[in-house]
Design an enzyme around this catalytic site. Structure first.
Site, short mmCIF file in Angstrom:
data_model
loop_
_atom_site.label_atom_id
_atom_site.label_comp_id
_atom_site.label_asym_id
_atom_site.label_seq_id
_atom_site.Cartn_x
_atom_site.Cartn_y
_atom_site.Cartn_z
N ASP A 1 -12.36 15.58 29.49
CA ASP A 1 -12.79 15.31 31.03
C ASP A 1 -11.45 14.64 31.64
OD1 ASP A 1 -14.87 16.36 30.00
OD2 ASP A 1 -16.24 14.74 30.71
N LYS B 1 -18.80 21.64 30.18
CA LYS B 1 -20.13 21.09 29.87
C LYS B 1 -20.71 20.57 31.29
CE LYS B 1 -17.92 16.79 28.81
NZ LYS B 1 -18.53 15.83 29.87
N CYS C 1 -18.19 9.62 28.55
CA CYS C 1 -18.09 11.01 27.76
C CYS C 1 -17.32 10.56 26.52
CB CYS C 1 -17.45 11.93 28.77
SG CYS C 1 -18.65 12.33 29.98
#
Length: 200
Positions: free
Chosen positions: A9, A103, A145
């Protein structure tokens, strides 16, 4: 060679100035680019994940709509598909990435294992196809994450390292707690300089 690099990310909305920007995010982006320039040959697979949320609804309660976000389970809108915030940070050179994972896509998702590649394959399938047994994890954010992705990698039987010089978290205390939890789960907590040491 059976080692993979997971880049979690590294997106504009998670770096400075973004909707959920963390301090040090841009430096992580640049540091990952340097790592890939120097050590791409160490990895059989480089996979990068992105949050990829819908802008038309609350994404399964992930976006706070009717109340203030609690920054635990509900968040301000971020990484909406097709927006600049969902793009990779410009200091992260993605040319060495083999597989891009999206995602979220309508539901809450923290771990890279909750996403799919462009062909719809799961991360587990991608790892099995490449014979991956070891994973190094870098990216954003340490306490969310990155934590979830590393824990899931352990659950999937991988040997996992997290490079502390190439992650950044939402808060110092929760990041420290996350790294302690990962260590307890069997994740090796190291710095990326271990790659230089292994090469020398």
């Amino acid at each position: 060679m059976t080692r993979a690099l997971f880049i979690i990310d590294v997106q504009n909305d998670f770096t400075e100035g973004g909707a959920l920007g963390v301090e040090g995010g841009a430096a992580v982006a640049a540091g990952i680019t340097r790592l890939l320039q120097q050590h791409r040959g160490d990895y059989a697979l480089v996979a990068a994940s992105r949050d990829w949320h819908s802008g038309e609804h609350d994404n399964g309660g992930h976006f706070a709509v009717d109340a203030e976000p609690d920054f635990v389970a509900t968040w301000p809108p971020h990484c909406v598909e097709g927006t600049d915030g969902a793009d990779y940070h410009p200091d992260f050179d993605t040319s060495a990435v083999d597989v891009h994972i999206r995602k979220g896509q309508g539901v809450p998702a923290y771990s890279i294992f909750e996403g799919t590649d462009d062909a719809g394959a799961s991360v587990s399938d991608v790892l099995a196809a490449r014979g991956i047994t070891d994973i190094d994890v870098v990216g954003l954010a340490t306490d969310y994450c990155v934590r979830a992705s590393a824990l899931d990698a352990v659950e999937h039987g991988q040997h996992v390292r997290v490079f502390t010089d190439l992650v950044a978290g939402v808060a110092a205390e929760s990041s420290a707690t996350a790294l302690a939890e990962l260590g307890h789960a069997g994740v090796v907590i190291a710095e990326s300089t271990v790659l230089d040491e292994a090469a020398s």
